[in-house]
Design an enzyme around this catalytic site. Sequence first.
Site, short mmCIF file in Angstrom:
data_model
loop_
_atom_site.label_atom_id
_atom_site.label_comp_id
_atom_site.label_asym_id
_atom_site.label_seq_id
_atom_site.Cartn_x
_atom_site.Cartn_y
_atom_site.Cartn_z
N GLY A 59 0.77 -1.24 0.00
CA GLY A 59 0.00 0.00 0.00
C GLY A 59 0.79 1.28 0.00
O GLY A 59 0.22 2.37 -0.01
N TRP A 61 2.57 2.74 -2.35
CA TRP A 61 2.35 3.57 -3.54
C TRP A 61 0.99 4.25 -3.47
O TRP A 61 0.84 5.39 -3.88
CB TRP A 61 2.48 2.73 -4.81
CG TRP A 61 3.91 2.49 -5.22
CD1 TRP A 61 5.00 2.39 -4.41
CD2 TRP A 61 4.40 2.35 -6.55
NE1 TRP A 61 6.14 2.18 -5.14
CE2 TRP A 61 5.80 2.14 -6.46
CE3 TRP A 61 3.79 2.35 -7.81
CZ2 TRP A 61 6.60 1.96 -7.59
CZ3 TRP A 61 4.59 2.15 -8.94
CH2 TRP A 61 5.98 1.97 -8.83
N ASP A 79 -4.66 -5.83 -6.17
CA ASP A 79 -3.60 -6.79 -5.88
C ASP A 79 -4.25 -8.11 -5.49
O ASP A 79 -5.44 -8.16 -5.12
CB ASP A 79 -2.70 -6.30 -4.74
CG ASP A 79 -1.34 -6.99 -4.76
OD1 ASP A 79 -0.36 -6.35 -5.20
OD2 ASP A 79 -1.26 -8.16 -4.36
N ASP A 97 -7.21 -10.35 -9.60
CA ASP A 97 -6.16 -10.91 -10.43
C ASP A 97 -6.18 -10.16 -11.76
O ASP A 97 -7.22 -10.14 -12.45
CB ASP A 97 -6.43 -12.40 -10.65
CG ASP A 97 -5.30 -13.12 -11.37
OD1 ASP A 97 -4.59 -12.48 -12.17
OD2 ASP A 97 -5.13 -14.33 -11.14
N ASP A 119 3.65 -1.86 -10.13
CA ASP A 119 4.86 -2.35 -9.46
C ASP A 119 4.82 -3.88 -9.37
O ASP A 119 5.46 -4.47 -8.51
CB ASP A 119 4.99 -1.73 -8.08
CG ASP A 119 6.41 -1.77 -7.54
OD1 ASP A 119 7.35 -1.61 -8.35
OD2 ASP A 119 6.59 -1.98 -6.33
N LYS A 159 6.87 -1.63 -13.90
CA LYS A 159 8.12 -2.31 -13.61
C LYS A 159 8.29 -3.53 -14.50
O LYS A 159 7.32 -4.25 -14.77
CB LYS A 159 8.16 -2.73 -12.14
CG LYS A 159 9.45 -3.44 -11.74
CD LYS A 159 9.61 -3.50 -10.23
CE LYS A 159 8.69 -4.47 -9.57
NZ LYS A 159 8.88 -4.50 -8.11
#
Length: 205
Positions: A59, A61, A79, A97, A119, A159
């Site tokens: 959490g 971010w 998430d 998901d 991320d 990322k």
Amino acid sequence: MARKRTKLGDRSARHDSAYRRAKQEGFAARAVYKLEELDRRFHLLAPRRRVLDLGCWPGSWMQYAAGRVGDEGLVVGLDLRPVELALPPWCEAFVADVDELDPQSLVDRFGPFDVVLSDMAPKTIGDATTDRLRSEALFERALDIATMVLRPGGHFAGKVFQGGGFGGLIERMRLTFSQSKPFHTKGTRAGSAEHYLVGQGRRAG
């Protein structure tokens, strides 16, 4: 849930200065300083912006983005693991998901987003080639979602572990955004293959 994910730098035993600083400043993880660096470099976040955070656990971010967009903005986090932090009222975190997500349902509920952040990282197995292929697949899914939910002119930062498909990902970013650039944050471990690809100004159409 079809797939588990872990964050490359979220190790409970790794209590370095960034970890201690994050705890002192009330953030859930040291990864917050990577987002802060991305934001300062690329000006991703601003008051009233609507942000989607993919792979948002634990959490940090969301915490940072909430402070940047303010109470007239919105931060939505997704998430596989539930975020257990107390977040401001303009933040919502969901267990989901990304492989099963219908991006249009997000737009129908929240409207188009100004910024998409990812991320996400795969659960690593120690084989560099496999880990990087899985990372690239997650990045591509994040980019697919961003393409579908961002308004024209919106921004994306995701990322990825740099591997053989890195050049192709950069090319796809260039087709999707007016400006795109790979970026290696100072907070990334030395020798890590972790990079962020940043796209600014989503092209219309």
